[in-house]
Design an enzyme around this catalytic site. Structure first.
Site, PDB file in Angstrom:
ATOM      1  N   GLY A  59      32.985 -15.642  38.610  1.00 55.48           N
ATOM      2  CA  GLY A  59      34.334 -15.216  38.959  1.00 55.48           C
ATOM      3  C   GLY A  59      35.191 -16.424  39.259  1.00 55.48           C
ATOM      4  O   GLY A  59      34.670 -17.525  39.455  1.00 55.48           O
ATOM      5  N   CYS A  86      26.536 -18.113  38.716  1.00 56.54           N
ATOM      6  CA  CYS A  86      27.681 -18.912  39.148  1.00 56.54           C
ATOM      7  C   CYS A  86      28.263 -18.372  40.461  1.00 56.54           C
ATOM      8  O   CYS A  86      27.612 -18.462  41.495  1.00 56.54           O
ATOM      9  CB  CYS A  86      28.708 -18.965  38.019  1.00 56.54           C
ATOM     10  SG  CYS A  86      29.917 -20.280  38.233  1.00 56.54           S
ATOM     11  N   TYR A  87      29.420 -17.753  40.444  1.00 55.19           N
ATOM     12  CA  TYR A  87      29.984 -17.185  41.675  1.00 55.19           C
ATOM     13  C   TYR A  87      28.977 -16.247  42.335  1.00 55.19           C
ATOM     14  O   TYR A  87      28.812 -16.253  43.568  1.00 55.19           O
ATOM     15  CB  TYR A  87      31.276 -16.428  41.354  1.00 55.19           C
ATOM     16  CG  TYR A  87      31.972 -15.851  42.577  1.00 55.19           C
ATOM     17  CD1 TYR A  87      32.851 -16.626  43.328  1.00 55.19           C
ATOM     18  CD2 TYR A  87      31.753 -14.532  42.978  1.00 55.19           C
ATOM     19  CE1 TYR A  87      33.482 -16.114  44.450  1.00 55.19           C
ATOM     20  CE2 TYR A  87      32.375 -14.007  44.097  1.00 55.19           C
ATOM     21  CZ  TYR A  87      33.236 -14.800  44.827  1.00 55.19           C
ATOM     22  OH  TYR A  87      33.866 -14.284  45.933  1.00 55.19           O
ATOM     23  N   HIS A 173      25.767 -20.685  32.926  1.00 53.98           N
ATOM     24  CA  HIS A 173      26.048 -19.384  32.300  1.00 53.98           C
ATOM     25  C   HIS A 173      25.054 -19.133  31.165  1.00 53.98           C
ATOM     26  O   HIS A 173      25.282 -19.577  30.046  1.00 53.98           O
ATOM     27  CB  HIS A 173      27.485 -19.357  31.752  1.00 53.98           C
ATOM     28  CG  HIS A 173      28.503 -19.259  32.838  1.00 53.98           C
ATOM     29  ND1 HIS A 173      28.944 -18.059  33.332  1.00 53.98           N
ATOM     30  CD2 HIS A 173      29.132 -20.211  33.546  1.00 53.98           C
ATOM     31  CE1 HIS A 173      29.817 -18.272  34.306  1.00 53.98           C
ATOM     32  NE2 HIS A 173      29.949 -19.572  34.445  1.00 53.98           N
ATOM     33  N   GLU A 175      24.617 -16.599  29.488  1.00 48.19           N
ATOM     34  CA  GLU A 175      25.127 -15.660  28.486  1.00 48.19           C
ATOM     35  C   GLU A 175      25.932 -16.325  27.374  1.00 48.19           C
ATOM     36  O   GLU A 175      26.076 -15.760  26.299  1.00 48.19           O
ATOM     37  CB  GLU A 175      25.991 -14.577  29.164  1.00 48.19           C
ATOM     38  CG  GLU A 175      27.321 -15.049  29.762  1.00 48.19           C
ATOM     39  CD  GLU A 175      27.199 -15.654  31.164  1.00 48.19           C
ATOM     40  OE1 GLU A 175      26.070 -15.952  31.589  1.00 48.19           O
ATOM     41  OE2 GLU A 175      28.236 -15.843  31.819  1.00 48.19           O
ATOM     42  N   ASP A 231      34.827   2.155  12.960  1.00 44.52           N
ATOM     43  CA  ASP A 231      34.630   3.071  14.092  1.00 44.52           C
ATOM     44  C   ASP A 231      34.750   4.531  13.663  1.00 44.52           C
ATOM     45  O   ASP A 231      33.859   5.339  13.929  1.00 44.52           O
ATOM     46  CB  ASP A 231      35.643   2.800  15.214  1.00 44.52           C
ATOM     47  CG  ASP A 231      35.552   1.382  15.737  1.00 44.52           C
ATOM     48  OD1 ASP A 231      34.557   0.707  15.427  1.00 44.52           O
ATOM     49  OD2 ASP A 231      36.485   0.950  16.432  1.00 44.52           O
ATOM     50  N   LYS A 379      31.414  -3.236  19.821  1.00 51.10           N
ATOM     51  CA  LYS A 379      31.726  -3.200  18.388  1.00 51.10           C
ATOM     52  C   LYS A 379      30.533  -3.562  17.496  1.00 51.10           C
ATOM     53  O   LYS A 379      30.279  -2.914  16.476  1.00 51.10           O
ATOM     54  CB  LYS A 379      32.884  -4.172  18.119  1.00 51.10           C
ATOM     55  CG  LYS A 379      33.452  -4.107  16.742  1.00 51.10           C
ATOM     56  CD  LYS A 379      34.470  -3.016  16.662  1.00 51.10           C
ATOM     57  CE  LYS A 379      35.078  -2.911  15.286  1.00 51.10           C
ATOM     58  NZ  LYS A 379      36.139  -1.907  15.266  1.00 51.10           N
TER      59      LYS A 379
END
Ligand code: XMP
Length: 524
Positions: A59, A86-87, A173, A175, A231, A379
């Site tokens: 954050g 992190c945060y 991070h 990710e 979609d 997606k």
């Protein structure tokens, strides 16, 4: 019936990081289901999901700042595995009695991770692996019972653990794509520490979604507005599997599609997929509405309004229907922490493509009950589901196309002649981009007609005085930001030559080299 939310789930509490959604996507890549909730979610609501693990996101705040977002203190004492990123890690440290301070040297970008304890969270993460860092605060001292698992040159506590309590923290991070060992850390957490099995698969989703649709719809009728994008096409396949003829697909042709696309779409659905489609040719109505209209916003509004009118008339003609199917995706329904701050300006930034960008543009007050079987999917997951259901590549890989179509790629008034000219130029551009193999690399490739200006040219011995066309090629991850794509000159040359030679009405081709921001992708 087992329901989707009864799959083992890892919950992400969002503290406003731009990467919170990305953490969920990465976890789902390990075939473990994951959802993002705002950090303010009450503990009983979190526990009701029976999470196998909890991740606290990064954050933009400092944990020691007044008013910094916090979480329920009981989180530290559940026996559910928890990973602070992190945060999230700094919050964990501070709340349990360690110390977080502003570091002399922030750490932004890639850093080499030196492993001190290669077990547990860091199993299979190589020493010296590159991880992506983005922090100005640092952990100065650990709370009691915590071990240091890894460090970097600037950060002594880059990964920490209290294995008995199953509390973990990483300053980097895992990710983000640049973190080489990031996926190993995520896999260690979800599989070994949380004990999740890889149950979130395309096949499992399809099976559950079909069961849920059947249970919701029973033997009543569903209307679906087909656009030809991935979609709505995936939705059509899924619903058709679930309820067969009780599904009615309606395709409203506003007259602003690319050359041959409406015919192709209808033929594919009817003849190849054996899914009936009601084709509504509304081209004349739309072009009549746009007569004399030049303002971009007005164009968009008139098209949206007319779309709803046609939709209502046609649904009455074909109805009655009990349900309306919508291709709502997970990013449309995520409740974010609402604290996304631009690191440069400090202003709040939007994290999602605006809802008016979503195909269809139907108002929320339509009197149908909604069926939204894709609402849990990102997606890329929709693409996988579409593919598994048998959607051909030409739809699965289709580049985004705006709802108002070519009408917002003709600057100024839209007329049948101008549409015709743009369609031809756009077709050439698409043919050459397909031939070059660049189609999949690009987020979008299209042409824009500028019929409000004419320029002088010469062809043979003839002076010409005709319209310019703009070529627009962009790369992007999500349409929120974009780079103009550096297309090889030889391809640009072919496109330019062909357009000027083959499309009467155009005598000049120019290239748009504006990124987003400051430009937008579309011209109107
Ligand atoms: P801009 O032009 O705002 O576009 O940079 C970002 C992305 O959104 C698409 N776009 C739309 N999609 N209905 C849609 O379904 C719309 O009205 C619309 N307007 C823009 C655009 O093509 C790009 O991918």
């Amino acid at each position: 019936m087992a329901s989707l939310h009864k799959l083992p789930i890892v919950v992400i509490l969002d503290f406003g990081s731009q990467y919170s959604e990305l953490i969920a996507r990465r976890i789902r890549e390990t075939n473990v289901y994951s959802e993002v909730l705002p950090y303010t979610t009450p503990l009983d609501k979190i526990l009701a999901l029976e999470p196998k693990g909890i991740i606290l996101s990064g954050g933009p705040n400092s944990v020691y700042a007044e008013g910094a977002p916090r979480c329920d203190q009981r989180l530290w004492h559940l026996s559910i595995p928890l990973l602070g990123v992190c945060y999230g890690m700094q919050l964990l440290v501070q709340d349990l009695g360690g110390k977080v301070t502003k570091s002399d040297r922030g750490e932004y970008g890639k850093a080499a991770l030196m492993i001190d304890d290669p077990t547990d969270l860091l199993t299979n993460v190589e020493d010296n692996t590159i991880m992506w860092m983005s922090h100005g605060d640092t952990v100065e001292s650990l709370p009691e019972g915590f071990n240091q698992l890894a460090h970097t040159d600037n950060t002594p506590y880059a990964a920490i653990a209290h294995p008995e309590k199953k509390l973990y923290g990483v300053q980097f991070h895992p990710e983000v794509h640049h973190s080489i060992g990031g996926m190993a850390v995520i896999r260690n957490f979800v599989y070994h520490i949380c004990g999740c099995e890889p149950t979130w698969t395309t096949g499992a989703f399809i099976e559950e979604a079909i069961a849920e649709i059947k249970a919701q719809v029973e033997d009543r009728r569903v209307l679906l507005a087909l656009s030809g994008g991935v979609d709505s096409s995936t939705l059509a396949f899924l619903l058709h599997r679930a309820i067969g003829d009780n599904l009615t697909c309606m395709f409203i042709d506003q007259g602003f599609m690319r050359k041959q696309e409406p015919e192709r779409l209808v033929k594919l659905f009817r003849e190849q997929f054996h899914i009936p489609v009601e084709y509504v040719n509304a081209g004349e109505r739309f072009i009549a509405k746009l007569k004399g209209v030049t303002d971009p916003e007005e164009k968009r509004k008139l098209i949206g309004y007319e779309f709803i009118k046609v939709f209502e008339e046609e649904s009455q003609r074909l109805g009655p229907f009990d349900f309306l199917a919508q291709g709502t995706l997970y990013p449309d329904v995520i409740e974010s922490a609402g604290t996304n701050l631009d690191p440069v300006t400090g202003k709040r930034v939007a994290v999602k493509i605006k809802s008016h960008h979503n195909v269809g543009g139907l108002p929320p007050n339509l009197r149908f009950v909604l069926v939204e079987p894709l609402r849990k999917l990102f997606k890329d997951e929709v693409r996988r589901v579409g593919k598994a259901l048998g959607l051909p590549d030409e739809i699965v890989r289709r580049q985004p196309f705006p709802g108002p179509g070519l009408a917002i790629r003709i600057i100024g008034e839209v007329t049948p002649d101008r549409l015709q000219i743009l369609r031809e130029a756009d077709m050439i551009l698409r043919q050459e981009i397909n031939r070059s193999g660049l189609y999949d690399v690009l987020w979008q490739a299209f042409a824009v007609l500028l019929p409000t200006i004419r320029t002088v040219g010469v062809m043979g011995d003839q002076r010409t005085y005709a319209y310019p066309v703009v070529l627009r090629f962009v790369t992007s991850e999500d349409g929120m930001t974009a780079d103009w794509a550096k297309i090889p000159y030889a391809i640009l040359e072919t496109i330019s030559n062909r357009i000027v030679n083959e499309v009467p009405g155009i005598n000049r081709v120019v290239l748009d080299i504006t990124s987003k921001p400051p430009g937008t992708i579309e011209w109107e």
